[in-house]
Write a protein that holds these residues in place. Structure first.
Motif, PDB file in Angstrom:
ATOM      1  N   LEU A   8       1.141  -3.757   5.978  1.00  0.00           N
ATOM      2  CA  LEU A   8       0.305  -4.108   7.118  1.00  0.00           C
ATOM      3  C   LEU A   8       0.621  -3.179   8.280  1.00  0.00           C
ATOM      4  N   PRO A   9      -0.336  -2.918   9.168  1.00  0.00           N
ATOM      5  CA  PRO A   9      -0.015  -2.151  10.375  1.00  0.00           C
ATOM      6  C   PRO A   9       0.884  -2.963  11.292  1.00  0.00           C
ATOM      7  N   ARG A  10       1.714  -2.314  12.069  1.00  0.00           N
ATOM      8  CA  ARG A  10       2.603  -3.047  12.972  1.00  0.00           C
ATOM      9  C   ARG A  10       1.825  -3.701  14.111  1.00  0.00           C
ATOM     10  N   GLU A  11       0.654  -3.117  14.445  1.00  0.00           N
ATOM     11  CA  GLU A  11      -0.182  -3.671  15.502  1.00  0.00           C
ATOM     12  C   GLU A  11      -1.616  -3.836  15.016  1.00  0.00           C
ATOM     13  N   MET A  12      -2.259  -4.894  15.464  1.00  0.00           N
ATOM     14  CA  MET A  12      -3.665  -5.146  15.156  1.00  0.00           C
ATOM     15  C   MET A  12      -4.371  -5.625  16.418  1.00  0.00           C
ATOM     16  N   PHE A  13      -5.469  -4.987  16.738  1.00  0.00           N
ATOM     17  CA  PHE A  13      -6.273  -5.369  17.904  1.00  0.00           C
ATOM     18  C   PHE A  13      -5.437  -5.373  19.186  1.00  0.00           C
ATOM     19  N   GLY A  14      -4.513  -4.433  19.291  1.00  0.00           N
ATOM     20  CA  GLY A  14      -3.707  -4.314  20.497  1.00  0.00           C
ATOM     21  C   GLY A  14      -2.547  -5.285  20.590  1.00  0.00           C
ATOM     22  N   LEU A  15      -2.341  -6.107  19.563  1.00  0.00           N
ATOM     23  CA  LEU A  15      -1.225  -7.054  19.538  1.00  0.00           C
ATOM     24  C   LEU A  15      -0.314  -6.745  18.364  1.00  0.00           C
ATOM     25  N   SER A  16       0.926  -7.202  18.451  1.00  0.00           N
ATOM     26  CA  SER A  16       1.789  -7.055  17.287  1.00  0.00           C
ATOM     27  C   SER A  16       1.221  -7.910  16.162  1.00  0.00           C
ATOM     28  N   THR A  17       1.260  -7.400  14.954  1.00  0.00           N
ATOM     29  CA  THR A  17       0.703  -8.119  13.806  1.00  0.00           C
ATOM     30  C   THR A  17       1.344  -9.489  13.650  1.00  0.00           C
ATOM     31  N   TYR A  45      -8.067  -6.246   7.088  1.00  0.00           N
ATOM     32  CA  TYR A  45      -7.838  -5.249   8.144  1.00  0.00           C
ATOM     33  C   TYR A  45      -6.991  -4.087   7.616  1.00  0.00           C
ATOM     34  N   SER A  46      -5.941  -4.415   6.869  1.00  0.00           N
ATOM     35  CA  SER A  46      -5.071  -3.350   6.354  1.00  0.00           C
ATOM     36  C   SER A  46      -5.793  -2.474   5.338  1.00  0.00           C
ATOM     37  N   GLN A  47      -6.691  -3.063   4.554  1.00  0.00           N
ATOM     38  CA  GLN A  47      -7.469  -2.256   3.613  1.00  0.00           C
ATOM     39  C   GLN A  47      -8.414  -1.313   4.344  1.00  0.00           C
ATOM     40  N   LEU A  48      -9.009  -1.769   5.443  1.00  0.00           N
ATOM     41  CA  LEU A  48      -9.850  -0.887   6.247  1.00  0.00           C
ATOM     42  C   LEU A  48      -9.012   0.217   6.882  1.00  0.00           C
ATOM     43  N   ASP A  64      -7.166   1.905  -0.261  1.00  0.00           N
ATOM     44  CA  ASP A  64      -6.581   1.305  -1.457  1.00  0.00           C
ATOM     45  C   ASP A  64      -5.201   1.909  -1.699  1.00  0.00           C
ATOM     46  N   THR A  65      -4.146   1.134  -1.431  1.00  0.00           N
ATOM     47  CA  THR A  65      -2.784   1.666  -1.593  1.00  0.00           C
ATOM     48  C   THR A  65      -2.388   1.805  -3.051  1.00  0.00           C
ATOM     49  N   TYR A  66      -3.131   1.197  -3.959  1.00  0.00           N
ATOM     50  CA  TYR A  66      -2.796   1.274  -5.382  1.00  0.00           C
ATOM     51  C   TYR A  66      -2.816   2.717  -5.873  1.00  0.00           C
ATOM     52  N   MET A  67      -3.722   3.519  -5.329  1.00  0.00           N
ATOM     53  CA  MET A  67      -3.838   4.903  -5.784  1.00  0.00           C
ATOM     54  C   MET A  67      -2.622   5.749  -5.395  1.00  0.00           C
ATOM     55  N   TYR A  68      -1.782   5.210  -4.511  1.00  0.00           N
ATOM     56  CA  TYR A  68      -0.558   5.926  -4.121  1.00  0.00           C
ATOM     57  C   TYR A  68       0.684   5.307  -4.772  1.00  0.00           C
ATOM     58  N   GLY A  69       0.477   4.334  -5.656  1.00  0.00           N
ATOM     59  CA  GLY A  69       1.596   3.709  -6.349  1.00  0.00           C
ATOM     60  C   GLY A  69       2.088   2.425  -5.718  1.00  0.00           C
ATOM     61  N   LEU A  70       1.358   1.912  -4.706  1.00  0.00           N
ATOM     62  CA  LEU A  70       1.766   0.683  -4.029  1.00  0.00           C
ATOM     63  C   LEU A  70       0.781  -0.426  -4.389  1.00  0.00           C
ATOM     64  N   ARG A  71       1.201  -1.327  -5.262  1.00  0.00           N
ATOM     65  CA  ARG A  71       0.340  -2.432  -5.691  1.00  0.00           C
ATOM     66  C   ARG A  71       0.454  -3.596  -4.723  1.00  0.00           C
ATOM     67  N   ARG A  72      -0.687  -4.243  -4.473  1.00  0.00           N
ATOM     68  CA  ARG A  72      -0.682  -5.426  -3.609  1.00  0.00           C
ATOM     69  C   ARG A  72      -0.494  -6.684  -4.457  1.00  0.00           C
ATOM     70  N   PRO A  73       0.290  -7.640  -3.958  1.00  0.00           N
ATOM     71  CA  PRO A  73       0.428  -8.920  -4.678  1.00  0.00           C
ATOM     72  C   PRO A  73      -0.882  -9.701  -4.636  1.00  0.00           C
TER      73      PRO A  73
END
Length: 539
Positions: A359-368, A391-394, A398-407
Motif C-alpha cells: 500500500l502507499p504510505r499516504e492516500m488522499f493527503g493522509l497517512s494510509t 487505490y493501491s492497484q491504481l 498489477d504487482t504480480y508481474m513483478y513477483g509480488l502476489r497479493r493475498p
C-alpha cells in the motif's frame, strides 16, 4: 560420581583463563557455556557432571576462534569434572558453540605453553561472577513492576505517575528504547502519522514532520523520560516471573550486571547480582520485537560471505559494490533493499516467499494508517479493505508481474486475523518496477557463494541480510499458568480487555496491533491499576 570442587592454584588458574577468554568474547555467559558444550562433544573429555542446559544465546560464527581459545584454556586442567562443574555451579545461562576446525589442537598446545609461563594469579575478587541476592518485599510489595523501558513501558510509567501509583521499571539494556537505539537502521522513518505516535500527556514538537525519523522518535522518548522522571533499573535481565498464590504477589527474578553495554553482554570484571522483586501488579511491556527471528534456511551455515540480521544493519556503507540478497519482504526488508540500491550496491535482490499487500504510505493527503482507522469507524472492515486495495492497484498496477502476489484476504482483515502487517511503500516498489531490485521466490538451498531458489534459478551473492522479523520473548521467562499469552508471546484474547490478565497481570503493546494500540493499552492499564491501588489502600 560428583565432581570434586576446584581449589587453590587450579581454581585461580581456571578463573584466570576463563575470564580472559570471556573478555575476548565480550560475554561471560557465552564463554562459560562454550567450555561445557565443547566438553560434552569431544571424546577425550571425562565430563560426567549435570546435563548441559539448552541454548539461551548463540554467538555469530565469526567467534569460532574465540571458542577454540576458550576450550583449550580450560583443557589444560587434568580434572575436567572439577573445572566444568565449577562453571555450571555459577548458574550462568548457556549456549551452544559452533563446530571447531581441525587446527584446534595446535592452538591448544600453544596455549598450554603460554599458561605454563603465565605469572602467578592473584586470588580473584571480582574477575569471576559473584552472586548476590536481594529480596524486595514489605512496603515495596505494593509497587507496580513494569518490565521493559520502550515506548509501551514509558507510557505506562507516566500514566501511573499521573495517578500517584508507585512503580519500578526494569530494563535489560543500558538505556531506554534499546530496540530503537541499537537495533534499527539509520534511514528508518515511522509509517504512521505523528499524531498516532504521541505518548500520553506530552505532544510531539510541532516542528517535527508528519512521519518521524528514527532519531526524532528517540529524542522524543528521551525527553519523555526526563519530563516524567522515569528512571528504570537498567542492565537487569528478567530470568523468571511467577505468581506466588500464598503471598498474592508476583515474584520477579532478575540478573544484573552494572556495566552492561547491551542485553546479553557484560564486562567479566563486574559482579553479577541476582535480585528478587515482589509486586502486586505486573505490567509486561517488553514489546512484540524483543528478539530477532533467525529463520531456518537450508545451507546457511555454508555461506562464506557476510550474513547479518536486519537488527544488525545500520546503513549500506559496508555493502557498496556488493551483490546483496535481502531475505524477507516485510517493511524492514523493503526499506533495507531501497537503502542498498540508493547507496550503490552492485546488485540487490529480495526474497518474497509469501503473498503480501503493498500500500502507499499516504492516500488522499493522509497517512494510509490514519485514513484506514477513520474509515473503519463508519464502514465495515472488508469494505475499507476493498478501498485500500483498489487505490493501491491504481497507484502501482498489477504487482504480480513483478513477483509480488497479493493475498486473497484484505490488508486489514489479514492484520487482524494473522498479525501480518501490509507493506507501506516508501519508494521500493518503483525500484522493483524499474528492475533495480529483483524479487526472488522462496529459497531452496544456500551454498558457499550462491543461493538456489525454488524456481531452480541460482544466483551468486556477496552478502545475505536476514530481514526475517522479530518475536516476543515473554514465554521464555513468564510462568503463564492461566494462558494469558500465546506461544508467540502475544495476548491471547482479542476482546476489548486483551491487555488485562488475572492476579494483577497486564500487557502493554503485546496485542500485535502496533504503537497506537500500545499507547491505548498504557492509558487503560494506568486507570485500572489506579482503581485497584486506591481500593487496596482503603482496606
Amino acid at each position: 560420581m560428583a565432581p570434586a570442587p576446584l581449589e587453590g592454584k587450579s581454581k585461580r588458574l581456571f578463573e584466570y583463563s576463563l575470564c580472559k577468554s570471556a573478555k575476548f568474547l565480550g560475554d561471560y555467559d557465552s564463554a562459560a557455556c562454550c567450555i561445557c558444550n565443547i566438553a560434552a562433544a569431544f571424546p577425550f573429555s571425562i565430563y560426567h557432571g549435570p546435563p548441559v542446559p539448552q541454548a539461551r544465546l548463540q554467538l555469530p560464527i565469526k567467534y569460532q576462534n574465540a571458542f577454540i581459545i576458550l576450550y583449550f584454556s580450560a583443557w589444560i586442567f587434568p580434572a575436567w569434572n572439577s573445572s566444568l562443574h565449577y562453571v555450571l555451579a555459577a548458574g550462568v545461562p548457556l549456549s551452544l558453540p559452533h563446530q571447531l576446525p581441525s587446527y584446534a589442537p595446535v592452538i591448544g598446545l600453544c596455549l598450554q605453553i603460554l599458561c605454563a609461563t603465565m605469572p602467578p594469579c592473584k586470588e580473584p575478587v571480582a574477575t569471576s561472577p559473584q552472586l548476590e541476592t536481594t529480596s524486595i518485599h514489605g512496603h515495596d510489595a505494593a509497587r507496580v513492576i513494569i518490565i521493559g523501558a520502550g515506548p509501551s513501558g514509558l507510557a505506562t510509567a507516566a500514566c501511573l505517575q499521573q495517578h500517584g501509583v508507585p512503580y519500578t521499571v526494569i530494563e535489560r539494556a543500558h538505556c531506554i528504547a534499546s530496540l530503537w537505539k541499537n537495533h534499527t537502521y539509520d534511514r528508518l522513518c515511522m509509517h504512521t502519522a505523528k499524531n498516532c505516535c504521541e505518548l500520553p500527556f506530552m505532544p510531539l514538537p510541532e516542528s517535527y514532520p508528519s512521519f518521524l525519523t528514527r532519531q526524532q522518535f528517540i529524542d522524543y522518548l528521551e525527553a519523555y523520560a526526563r519530563k516524567f522522571h522515569i528512571e528504570p533499573k537498567f542492565s537487569e535481565t528478567v530470568m523468571q516471573v511467577s505468581f506466588d498464590h500464598q503471598r498474592e504477589s508476583w515474584m520477579v527474578q532478575t540478573k544484573a550486571c552494572p556495566n552492561d553495554i547491551d542485553a546479553g553482554r557484560r564486562n567479566t570484571d563486574d559482579i553479577i547480582t541476582c535480585k528478587q522483586y515482589a509486586c502486586k501488579w505486573l505490567v509486561v511491556a517488553t514489546g512484540e520485537n524483543a528478539e530477532p527471528v533467525r529463520a531456518h534456511l537450508p545451507g546457511l551455515e555454508n555461506f562464506k560471505g557476510t550474513t547479518v540480521h536486519s537488527c544488525q544493519y545500520k546503513n549500506a556503507s559496508e555493502f557498496k559494490d556488493k551483490r546483496v540478497l535481502v531475505i524477507g519482504a516485510g517493511n524492514s526488508g523493503m526499506e533495507i533493499a531501497l537503502d542498498l540500491v540508493n547507496s550503490g550496491s552492485l546488485a540487490t535482490s529480495i526474497v518474497a516467499r509469501s503473498p503480501l499487500h503493498v500500500l502507499p504510505r499516504e492516500m488522499f493527503g493522509l497517512s494510509t494508517f490514519s485514513l484506514a482507522m477513520k474509515l473503519c469507524k463508519i464502514l465495515p472492515v472488508r469494505f475499507v479493505d476493498r478501498i485500500l486495495v483498489a487505490y493501491s492497484q491504481l497507484r502501482f498496477g498489477d504487482t504480480y508481474m513483478y513477483g509480488l502476489r497479493r493475498p486473497k484476504i484484505g490488508p486489514l482483515e489479514l492484520k487482524n486475523s494473522m498479525g501480518k502487517t501490509p507493506i507501506l511503500d516508501v519508494g521500493t516498489l518503483s525500484m522493483i518496477q524499474s528492475g533495480r531490485i529483483h524479487v526472488k521466490p522462496a529459497i531452496d538451498c544456500i551454498s558457499a557463494s550462491s543461493v538456489r531458489f525454488i524456481d531452480n534459478n541460482t544466483e551468486t551473492y556477496d552478502a545475505l541480510i536476514l530481514a526475517t522479523g522479530y518475536k516476543s520473548n515473554v514465554p521464555s521467562w513468564l510462568d503463564d499458568e492461566d494462558g494469558f499469552f500465546t506461544e508467540q508471546g502475544l495476548c491471547r484474547s482479542s476482546s476489548a480487555e486483551s491487555w488485562k490478565g488475572k492476579n494483577g497481570l497486564y500487557a502493554a503493546g503485546l496485542s500485535g496491533r502496533g504503537l497506537l494500540r500500545a499507547i491505548q493499552d498504557a492509558r487503560v492499564i494506568g486507570d485500572d491499576v489506579k482503581n485497584s491501588y486506591r481500593a487496596s489502600n482503603k482496606t
